[in-house]
Design a protein around this motif. Structure first.
Motif, PDB file in Angstrom:
ATOM      1  N   HIS A 628      22.790  87.843 -70.409  1.00 18.30           N
ATOM      2  CA  HIS A 628      22.449  88.498 -69.101  1.00 18.30           C
ATOM      3  C   HIS A 628      21.573  87.733 -68.135  1.00 18.30           C
ATOM      4  O   HIS A 628      20.799  88.504 -67.338  1.00 18.30           O
ATOM      5  CB  HIS A 628      22.217  90.023 -69.053  1.00 18.30           C
ATOM      6  CG  HIS A 628      23.192  90.834 -69.828  1.00 18.30           C
ATOM      7  ND1 HIS A 628      22.856  92.192 -70.371  1.00 18.30           N
ATOM      8  CD2 HIS A 628      24.511  90.633 -70.295  1.00 18.30           C
ATOM      9  CE1 HIS A 628      24.112  92.585 -70.828  1.00 18.30           C
ATOM     10  NE2 HIS A 628      25.094  91.592 -71.018  1.00 18.30           N
ATOM     11  N   SER A 629      21.280  86.581 -68.517  1.00 13.96           N
ATOM     12  CA  SER A 629      20.497  85.750 -67.771  1.00 13.96           C
ATOM     13  C   SER A 629      21.048  85.469 -66.170  1.00 13.96           C
ATOM     14  O   SER A 629      21.861  84.538 -66.435  1.00 13.96           O
ATOM     15  CB  SER A 629      20.126  84.699 -68.338  1.00 13.96           C
ATOM     16  OG  SER A 629      19.049  83.768 -67.753  1.00 13.96           O
ATOM     17  N   PRO A 630      20.505  85.754 -65.176  1.00  5.29           N
ATOM     18  CA  PRO A 630      20.866  85.101 -63.969  1.00  5.29           C
ATOM     19  C   PRO A 630      20.570  83.816 -63.492  1.00  5.29           C
ATOM     20  O   PRO A 630      19.381  83.273 -63.986  1.00  5.29           O
ATOM     21  CB  PRO A 630      20.580  86.159 -62.942  1.00  5.29           C
ATOM     22  CG  PRO A 630      19.102  86.724 -63.228  1.00  5.29           C
ATOM     23  CD  PRO A 630      19.289  86.498 -64.812  1.00  5.29           C
ATOM     24  N   SER A 631      21.237  83.177 -62.713  1.00  5.21           N
ATOM     25  CA  SER A 631      20.658  81.758 -62.247  1.00  5.21           C
ATOM     26  C   SER A 631      21.620  81.672 -61.222  1.00  5.21           C
ATOM     27  O   SER A 631      22.573  82.106 -60.794  1.00  5.21           O
ATOM     28  CB  SER A 631      21.063  80.661 -63.150  1.00  5.21           C
ATOM     29  OG  SER A 631      22.311  80.471 -63.766  1.00  5.21           O
ATOM     30  N   VAL A 632      21.051  80.525 -60.154  1.00  3.77           N
ATOM     31  CA  VAL A 632      21.641  80.033 -59.011  1.00  3.77           C
ATOM     32  C   VAL A 632      21.915  78.461 -59.020  1.00  3.77           C
ATOM     33  O   VAL A 632      20.979  78.073 -59.469  1.00  3.77           O
ATOM     34  CB  VAL A 632      21.008  80.600 -57.620  1.00  3.77           C
ATOM     35  CG1 VAL A 632      21.313  81.915 -57.572  1.00  3.77           C
ATOM     36  CG2 VAL A 632      19.618  80.006 -57.779  1.00  3.77           C
ATOM     37  N   VAL A 633      22.968  78.093 -58.607  1.00  5.08           N
ATOM     38  CA  VAL A 633      23.142  76.533 -58.303  1.00  5.08           C
ATOM     39  C   VAL A 633      23.265  76.251 -56.873  1.00  5.08           C
ATOM     40  O   VAL A 633      24.233  76.669 -56.308  1.00  5.08           O
ATOM     41  CB  VAL A 633      24.263  76.065 -59.099  1.00  5.08           C
ATOM     42  CG1 VAL A 633      24.633  74.624 -58.965  1.00  5.08           C
ATOM     43  CG2 VAL A 633      24.375  76.467 -60.648  1.00  5.08           C
ATOM     44  N   PRO A 634      22.189  75.718 -56.191  1.00  6.88           N
ATOM     45  CA  PRO A 634      22.154  75.331 -54.959  1.00  6.88           C
ATOM     46  C   PRO A 634      22.926  73.913 -54.450  1.00  6.88           C
ATOM     47  O   PRO A 634      23.230  73.102 -55.389  1.00  6.88           O
ATOM     48  CB  PRO A 634      20.650  75.250 -54.453  1.00  6.88           C
ATOM     49  CG  PRO A 634      20.122  74.733 -55.655  1.00  6.88           C
ATOM     50  CD  PRO A 634      20.985  75.268 -56.744  1.00  6.88           C
ATOM     51  N   PHE A 635      23.372  73.865 -53.200  1.00  5.97           N
ATOM     52  CA  PHE A 635      24.157  72.688 -53.008  1.00  5.97           C
ATOM     53  C   PHE A 635      23.944  72.754 -51.166  1.00  5.97           C
ATOM     54  O   PHE A 635      23.957  73.779 -50.814  1.00  5.97           O
ATOM     55  CB  PHE A 635      25.729  72.578 -53.271  1.00  5.97           C
ATOM     56  CG  PHE A 635      26.510  73.859 -52.957  1.00  5.97           C
ATOM     57  CD1 PHE A 635      27.392  73.856 -51.784  1.00  5.97           C
ATOM     58  CD2 PHE A 635      26.755  75.127 -53.589  1.00  5.97           C
ATOM     59  CE1 PHE A 635      28.076  74.955 -51.240  1.00  5.97           C
ATOM     60  CE2 PHE A 635      27.583  75.933 -53.334  1.00  5.97           C
ATOM     61  CZ  PHE A 635      27.973  75.857 -52.098  1.00  5.97           C
ATOM     62  N   TYR A 636      24.234  71.471 -50.634  1.00  7.54           N
ATOM     63  CA  TYR A 636      24.241  71.430 -49.361  1.00  7.54           C
ATOM     64  C   TYR A 636      25.395  71.334 -48.732  1.00  7.54           C
ATOM     65  O   TYR A 636      26.585  70.957 -49.296  1.00  7.54           O
ATOM     66  CB  TYR A 636      23.428  70.122 -48.965  1.00  7.54           C
ATOM     67  CG  TYR A 636      21.778  69.970 -49.386  1.00  7.54           C
ATOM     68  CD1 TYR A 636      21.073  70.674 -48.654  1.00  7.54           C
ATOM     69  CD2 TYR A 636      21.601  69.236 -50.225  1.00  7.54           C
ATOM     70  CE1 TYR A 636      19.597  70.804 -48.916  1.00  7.54           C
ATOM     71  CE2 TYR A 636      20.191  69.227 -50.759  1.00  7.54           C
ATOM     72  CZ  TYR A 636      19.354  69.872 -50.001  1.00  7.54           C
ATOM     73  OH  TYR A 636      18.032  69.780 -50.210  1.00  7.54           O
TER      74      TYR A 636
END
Length: 772
Positions: A628-636
């Motif tokens: 249940h660990s959230p994360s985000v992967v950013p990109f341009y």
């Protein structure tokens, strides 16, 4: 309140009237139904489904600003802050505020005075209804605040969203954050990594002795580069931030003695320009890495400097716009986005003759660099107001200020923590590094190559990884030359496009790395994107094409987001969106200057009005279903966008002209003698049915709201219904033979109705003229 679409009202009205009789016995029934349907349809078309407005004593957000009167023209940042944050306040309050209570912004202006800022912060933390403090950007004045009020700020527990770049100033205060990236953990590592990447062996630093930010940068570079990493570390004295001639000579003398191959300059724009002139005169011209924007330096100084100039940019790459901001301006009034440029008559430069009047013929441009800087600052404050409101509202209803402050701080540490989540503001995405409490933002390294005349991204960039390290990413120098846009389908929200994509040839440059993010997905052909790519020139030696370029021809179907409120006088945005195909191989796109891009576009039924390249940072939210660990992967993502206005000639001929004749014929029936009442009503009812039939014969547009065309037909139904109603009222016994009632209804029939139509026509004409 439910929306009642205009086209649904038109359909109901048409079906009812088709079933109704045309004889005199049914005339009154038809008139009542027509008027009622027109009123219901009109009100439904303009209904607004909004939340209940906030009520009760307001919560407050304290906003710190710093106006100035020492410059010739207002930079516009304070005006932008007030305008955009107040718009955000109004939006929040329209949607119920915070726990049902309204939000009120309280602006505190220190006028760039240190004592005034200390007093403002003291008052802000003492405000019992304050949920947060937003603002404070000067590190030197910020140091004075924490020296005087540090204990009180900590004790208050008020979330303080500052705009400081020196994290050591507030390291001891866990309720203080900054909307800037950390100079210690972001700027310095990027600059030093870039220095090593380009093999500079003898860097030197020149800063201001009494500037907190400049001193922190110099200390950070010296520590990061290690012992002997700087061949010179010069901290010059200044009076009112200006280097005296003696200090400038001393700096130049030491630089000539050490002979660096790169100089880090953090001494203010005016001082940098003066030092560059002296460097050129002395024959010592190493590469420069300056603090601030290269564009702020005088053009004659940068053109005469015979080496590359580097800097860090935080808001956007050169020649690129914030895509969200540009879209907002497109759908609003551009003049309302002008903040920079107001003359400050009290500025000392006017009395000294240093200020020069601007050309009155220059039309203010909301996308001018100085105005964009002001908008960028204002939008940052507006996003912080929205963040505070959202964070305070998490966890349910509560009016306890201490509880709401705790929610905000908890959200900053967890919900909006870098790598775990992000707040998607109206203008930018925001997340914060828990350890430094600084905004998680990656800088762009810009370069002004000698002789080029325009800044651009450097070939090498760096991006923060999830473990806090730096990953090198490449700059793709790309242009998209749109050849043709056609087969626009508003219902499918798609269009077909043909264009050339060219990129500078390098080992990392390949079209295989590029994802056309808005290419149409065809479920019938296995879910693939409907695009075709032909290689025109693969790069390398060629007798016909530039050796340094790769050129491709791309054709396919792409998605767009139609905004049909002003149809048929609408302007739509058609874009080609580029993003990395693989998240492990990110890149940043650098387009050429707008003036050098091809302006010719072939379109069917549209006129190209403008083009630009937009930039946005998006992210992929991910949740581990096991932990249940959230994360985000950013990109341009880069968007090559074209603004196109619909050609309305066909609409005028097929819709406006016939509808005008229908209204005109119905109006002429007024002058038939009232003894022929059946003929009068028959003509008017036939005109109403003709208008309904004309509307139903038009191609249907899937729009969530009524278009201008829908509103025009609703207005026509209303006018025709009024004609029918007035015709009936003029023959009833209560009116016939009575002087004033007859005169009043005759005036309404003969003069008021044409006046209503004339006003509506003028309004539509204004919209059509404004769209040109």
């Amino acid at each position: 309140m439910r929306f009642i679409k205009a086209r649904e009202g038109a359909g109901i009205l048409g079906r009812v009237l088709r079933k109704a009789g045309r004889g005199p016995a049914s005339a009154m029934t038809i008139a009542c139904i027509a008027v009622a349907a027109a009123i219901v349809t009109s009100s439904g078309a303009h209904a607004i489904d909004s939340a209940e407005a906030a009520k009760g004593p307001p919560f407050k957000i304290e906003v710190l600003v710093s106006s100035r009167n020492d410059v010739c023209y207002d930079p516009g940042d304070v005006a932008a802050i007030k305008s955009l944050t107040l718009k955000e306040q109004a939006r929040i309050n329209r949607h119920g505020g915070i726990s049902g209570r309204p939000l009120k912004l309280e602006f505190r202006d220190d006028a760039r005075d240190e004592a005034a800022l200390v007093g403002n912060v003291r008052n802000a933390i003492g405000e019992p209804q304050a949920l947060a403090i937003v603002g404070m950007s000067n590190a030197t004045r910020g140091k004075a605040v924490f020296d005087a009020l540090g204990g009180d700020i900590l004790k208050s527990g008020v979330p303080f969203l500052s705009d400081l770049s020196v994290n050591s100033l507030f390291a001891a205060y866990p309720n203080v954050y900054t909307t800037r990236a950390s100079q210690d953990t972001d700027s310095v590592p990027v600059i030093t990594r870039f220095t090593r990447q380009l093999n500079f062996a003898r860097p030197a630093f020149v800063g201001l002795r009494d500037s907190v930010a400049s001193a922190a940068l110099g200390d950070g570079l010296r520590a990061e580069l290690g012992e002997g990493g700087l061949v010179a570390d010069i901290r010059a004295g200044a009076v009112d931030s200006k280097l005296a001639s003696a200090d400038l000579a001393a700096v130049l003398s030491e630089l000539k003695d050490k002979r660096p191959d790169l100089i880090y300059l953090n001494i203010g724009g005016a001082n940098i320009a003066n030092l560059m002139k002296e460097l050129v005169a002395s024959g010592l011209t190493p590469a420069l890495f300056i603090g601030g924007r290269i564009e702020s330096l005088p053009g004659d100084v940068t053109k005469s400097y015979p080496n590359a100039i580097y800097s860090l940019a935080w808001d956007r790459p050169p020649e690129v716009y914030n895509d969200r901001l540009r879209t907002m301006v497109m759908h609003g009034a551009p003049a309302s986005w002008i903040y920079e440029g107001r003359k400050i008559a009290s500025a000392p430069g006017w009395a000294k003759g240093e200020c020069k009047p601007r050309d009155i013929e220059d039309v203010p441009d909301p996308f001018a660099t100085a105005n964009l800087r002001a908008i960028g600052i204002g939008s940052q404050y507006a996003d912080m107001v929205a963040l505070v409101a959202e964070a305070a509202s998490r966890g349910g209803y509560s009016t306890d200020v201490a509880t709401l402050r705790g929610r905000i701080l908890e959200a900053l540490q967890s919900t909006y923590a870098s790598g775990r989540g992000a707040f998607k503001g109206s203008f930018d995405n925001w997340s914060f590094v828990p350890a430094s409490r600084a905004a998680a933002r990656d800088p762009f390294i810009t370069i002004l190559p000698q002789g080029l005349g325009r800044t651009q991204l450097a070939p090498v960039q760096f991006m923060r990884t999830k473990d806090g390290g730096l990953m090198q990413i490449e700059t793709l120098y790309v242009d998209v030359d749109l050849i043709k846009a056609h087969r626009v389908d508003e219902n499918a929200k798609s269009f077909f496009a043909e264009f050339y994509l060219s990129m500078r040839d390098s080992p990392a440059a390949s079209i295989d790395k590029i994802e056309f993010a808005n290419a149409y997905l065809d479920a019938q052909s296995g879910g693939g994107r409907q695009i075709t790519i032909e290689t025109v020139h693969p790069g390398g030696k060629s007798a016909a094409y530039p050796d340094s370029m790769k050129i491709y021809k791309v054709s396919g179907r792409f998605l767009f987001e139609p905004e049909l409120g002003k149809y048929p006088f609408d302007t739509q945005r058609f874009a080609i969106n580029l993003q990395p195909k693989n998240g492990a191989s990110p890149f940043i796109v650098q387009p050429p200057p707008l003036a050098l891009r091809d302006q010719n576009v072939t379109t069917d039924g549209w006129d190209a009005k403008a083009q630009y390249v937009g930039y946005d940072e998006d992210f992929v939210p991910v949740v581990d279903a096991f932990t249940h660990s959230p994360s985000v992967v950013p990109f341009y993502r880069a968007s090559f966008a074209w603004l196109m206005q619909r050609q309305a000639t066909d609409y005028f001929l097929r819709v406006a002209v016939p509808l005008g004749f229908i209204l005109f014929v119905a109006y002429l029936s007024i002058f038939i003698p009232r003894t022929h009442f059946e003929a009068i009503v028959t003509i008017q009812v036939t005109a109403l049915l003709s208008a309904v039939a004309l509307y139903l014969s038009l191609p249907k547009l899937d729009s969530d709201a009524a278009t201008l065309s829908d509103s025009a037909f609703v207005f026509a139904y209303m006018i025709l219904s009024m004609m029918i109603g007035l015709s009936i009222l003029r023959i009833i016994p209560l009116v016939t033979g009575r002087y004033w009632p007859e005169r009043i209804f005759a005036f309404l029939h003969i003069a008021a109705i044409p006046a209503f139509v004339a006003v509506a026509a003028y309004y539509v004409y204004g919209l059509s003229a404004a769209a040109v």
